[in-house]
Design a protein around this motif. Structure first.
Motif, PDB file in Angstrom:
ATOM      1  N   UNK A 203      -8.640   6.907 -14.733  1.00  0.00           N
ATOM      2  CA  UNK A 203      -8.706   8.179 -14.673  1.00  0.00           C
ATOM      3  C   UNK A 203      -8.914   8.829 -13.420  1.00  0.00           C
ATOM      4  N   UNK A 204      -8.992   7.872 -12.742  1.00  0.00           N
ATOM      5  CA  UNK A 204      -8.491   8.679 -11.283  1.00  0.00           C
ATOM      6  C   UNK A 204      -7.253   8.671 -10.730  1.00  0.00           C
ATOM      7  N   UNK A 205      -5.776   8.375 -11.012  1.00  0.00           N
ATOM      8  CA  UNK A 205      -4.897   9.164 -11.613  1.00  0.00           C
ATOM      9  C   UNK A 205      -5.092  10.304 -11.870  1.00  0.00           C
ATOM     10  N   UNK A 206      -5.355  10.053 -13.424  1.00  0.00           N
ATOM     11  CA  UNK A 206      -5.597  11.577 -13.727  1.00  0.00           C
ATOM     12  C   UNK A 206      -6.064  12.913 -13.311  1.00  0.00           C
ATOM     13  N   UNK A 207      -6.966  12.458 -12.700  1.00  0.00           N
ATOM     14  CA  UNK A 207      -8.241  13.234 -11.774  1.00  0.00           C
ATOM     15  C   UNK A 207      -8.072  13.706 -10.756  1.00  0.00           C
ATOM     16  N   UNK A 208      -6.744  13.081  -9.810  1.00  0.00           N
ATOM     17  CA  UNK A 208      -6.935  12.996  -8.548  1.00  0.00           C
ATOM     18  C   UNK A 208      -5.710  14.239  -8.080  1.00  0.00           C
ATOM     19  N   UNK A 209      -6.380  14.704  -7.102  1.00  0.00           N
ATOM     20  CA  UNK A 209      -5.090  16.363  -6.319  1.00  0.00           C
ATOM     21  C   UNK A 209      -5.082  15.649  -5.331  1.00  0.00           C
ATOM     22  N   UNK A 210      -4.293  15.479  -5.353  1.00  0.00           N
ATOM     23  CA  UNK A 210      -3.472  15.403  -4.441  1.00  0.00           C
ATOM     24  C   UNK A 210      -2.151  14.193  -4.336  1.00  0.00           C
ATOM     25  N   UNK A 211      -2.064  13.419  -3.046  1.00  0.00           N
ATOM     26  CA  UNK A 211      -1.804  12.068  -3.403  1.00  0.00           C
ATOM     27  C   UNK A 211      -2.292  10.810  -3.958  1.00  0.00           C
TER      28      UNK A 211
ATOM     29  N   UNK B 172       0.834  -1.266   0.014  1.00  0.00           N
ATOM     30  CA  UNK B 172      -0.292  -0.171  -0.065  1.00  0.00           C
ATOM     31  C   UNK B 172       0.530   1.263   0.119  1.00  0.00           C
ATOM     32  N   UNK B 173       0.721   1.872  -1.381  1.00  0.00           N
ATOM     33  CA  UNK B 173       1.328   3.552  -1.000  1.00  0.00           C
ATOM     34  C   UNK B 173       0.281   4.541  -0.836  1.00  0.00           C
ATOM     35  N   UNK B 174       1.401   5.824  -0.893  1.00  0.00           N
ATOM     36  CA  UNK B 174       0.318   6.852  -0.396  1.00  0.00           C
ATOM     37  C   UNK B 174       1.734   8.088  -1.493  1.00  0.00           C
ATOM     38  N   UNK B 175       1.607   8.061  -2.479  1.00  0.00           N
ATOM     39  CA  UNK B 175       2.337   8.926  -3.607  1.00  0.00           C
ATOM     40  C   UNK B 175       2.328  10.110  -3.903  1.00  0.00           C
ATOM     41  N   UNK B 176       2.731  11.587  -3.887  1.00  0.00           N
ATOM     42  CA  UNK B 176       2.351  12.611  -4.436  1.00  0.00           C
ATOM     43  C   UNK B 176       2.307  12.449  -6.288  1.00  0.00           C
ATOM     44  N   UNK B 177       1.862  13.005  -6.619  1.00  0.00           N
ATOM     45  CA  UNK B 177       1.889  13.529  -8.161  1.00  0.00           C
ATOM     46  C   UNK B 177       2.981  14.282  -8.763  1.00  0.00           C
ATOM     47  N   UNK B 178       3.415  13.532  -9.516  1.00  0.00           N
ATOM     48  CA  UNK B 178       3.079  12.941 -10.870  1.00  0.00           C
ATOM     49  C   UNK B 178       4.106  11.592 -10.349  1.00  0.00           C
ATOM     50  N   UNK B 179       3.469  10.655 -10.873  1.00  0.00           N
ATOM     51  CA  UNK B 179       4.102   9.060 -10.396  1.00  0.00           C
ATOM     52  C   UNK B 179       4.552   9.024 -10.922  1.00  0.00           C
TER      53      UNK B 179
ATOM     54  N   UNK C  97      -7.124   5.366  -4.816  1.00  0.00           N
ATOM     55  CA  UNK C  97      -7.752   6.779  -4.135  1.00  0.00           C
ATOM     56  C   UNK C  97      -9.170   6.701  -5.714  1.00  0.00           C
ATOM     57  N   UNK C  98     -10.019   7.295  -5.094  1.00  0.00           N
ATOM     58  CA  UNK C  98     -10.833   7.919  -5.701  1.00  0.00           C
ATOM     59  C   UNK C  98     -10.281   9.368  -6.349  1.00  0.00           C
ATOM     60  N   UNK C  99     -11.141   9.944  -6.759  1.00  0.00           N
ATOM     61  CA  UNK C  99     -11.115  11.446  -7.549  1.00  0.00           C
ATOM     62  C   UNK C  99     -10.783  13.101  -6.828  1.00  0.00           C
ATOM     63  N   UNK C 100     -10.939  12.711  -5.741  1.00  0.00           N
ATOM     64  CA  UNK C 100     -11.164  13.517  -5.311  1.00  0.00           C
ATOM     65  C   UNK C 100     -12.197  13.549  -3.492  1.00  0.00           C
ATOM     66  N   UNK C 101     -11.315  13.045  -2.469  1.00  0.00           N
ATOM     67  CA  UNK C 101     -11.513  13.088  -0.983  1.00  0.00           C
ATOM     68  C   UNK C 101     -11.174  11.760  -0.355  1.00  0.00           C
ATOM     69  N   UNK C 102     -11.079  11.207   0.833  1.00  0.00           N
ATOM     70  CA  UNK C 102     -11.082   9.472   1.336  1.00  0.00           C
ATOM     71  C   UNK C 102     -11.118   8.603   0.367  1.00  0.00           C
ATOM     72  N   UNK C 103     -12.556   8.249  -0.150  1.00  0.00           N
ATOM     73  CA  UNK C 103     -12.606   7.529  -0.165  1.00  0.00           C
ATOM     74  C   UNK C 103     -11.822   6.768  -1.442  1.00  0.00           C
ATOM     75  N   UNK C 104     -11.884   5.081  -0.961  1.00  0.00           N
ATOM     76  CA  UNK C 104     -11.276   4.359  -1.794  1.00  0.00           C
ATOM     77  C   UNK C 104     -11.442   3.811  -2.682  1.00  0.00           C
ATOM     78  N   UNK C 105     -11.350   3.148  -4.437  1.00  0.00           N
ATOM     79  CA  UNK C 105     -12.166   2.259  -4.816  1.00  0.00           C
ATOM     80  C   UNK C 105     -11.407   1.064  -5.169  1.00  0.00           C
ATOM     81  N   UNK C 106     -11.898  -0.009  -5.587  1.00  0.00           N
ATOM     82  CA  UNK C 106     -12.041  -1.116  -5.798  1.00  0.00           C
ATOM     83  C   UNK C 106     -11.780  -0.966  -7.191  1.00  0.00           C
ATOM     84  N   UNK C 107     -10.646  -1.328  -7.751  1.00  0.00           N
ATOM     85  CA  UNK C 107     -10.137  -1.075  -8.478  1.00  0.00           C
ATOM     86  C   UNK C 107     -10.679  -2.028 -10.224  1.00  0.00           C
ATOM     87  N   UNK C 108     -11.501  -1.700 -10.387  1.00  0.00           N
ATOM     88  CA  UNK C 108     -11.958  -2.599 -11.265  1.00  0.00           C
ATOM     89  C   UNK C 108     -11.407  -2.935 -12.880  1.00  0.00           C
ATOM     90  N   UNK C 109     -11.503  -2.053 -13.241  1.00  0.00           N
ATOM     91  CA  UNK C 109     -10.621  -2.042 -14.605  1.00  0.00           C
ATOM     92  C   UNK C 109      -9.594  -0.432 -15.302  1.00  0.00           C
TER      93      UNK C 109
END
Length: 145
Positions: free
Chosen positions: A111-119, A48-55, A93-105
């Motif tokens: 989309x989540x990585x591109x639109x995520x602001x923050x780590x 499990x990692x929490x990385x700042x962008x860019x990756x 991590x979801x696009x914003x907030x603290x939600x975490x999504x199951x990686x479905x596809x």
């Protein structure tokens, strides 16, 4: 989950400023095993990692539709040395907030990585360099991101 705080300098900023980066320690099954033994016995191992962008990671679509790591290059951006090519993203991590999504596809993960602001939080299933899940012949430049 145990968290470690780490200080590092942001490259390219003048003057260099420290940034706090949280990283979770390796999450393992009930038994503690070395990586090679875990792969041989069939036990699953996750990072499990929490990385700042860019990756510093690049991904490709696998035969199951998931996102797999194809490149781990610290020169491209932030990364973790425990992540290897062939590892699969299972939570993101979801696009914003603290939600975490199951990686479905693959599309949802990109989309989540591109639109995520923050780590970007990722739970990654270790495949120990096994790249057999990738569809090399169907991969194009847009999928190798």
């Amino acid at each position: 989950m145990m968290l470690k705080q780490q200080q590092r300098l942001v490259a390219g900023s003048t003057p260099a400023r420290p940034v706090s980066v949280q990283r979770a320690v390796l999450v393992r099954g009930a038994q503690t095993k070395v990586a090679g033994a875990a792969a041989a016995t069939g036990t699953e191992e996750f990072v499990e990692v929490d990385l700042p962008k860019p990756l510093g990671l690049k991904f490709a679509r696998g035969a199951d539709g998931g996102a797999y790591v194809t490149t781990n290059d610290p020169q491209l951006g932030n990364t973790d040395p425990r992540i290897q090519p062939g590892d699969k993203i299972v939570k993101i991590s979801a696009s914003f907030g603290t939600d975490v999504w199951d990686a479905q596809n693959y599309g949802q993960i990109m989309y989540a990585i591109r639109t995520r602001s923050g780590t970007v939080y990722m739970k990654i299933k270790r495949n120990f360099g096994d790249m057999s899940a990738l569809q090399e012949e169907d991969m194009d430049a847009a999928q190798r991101q």
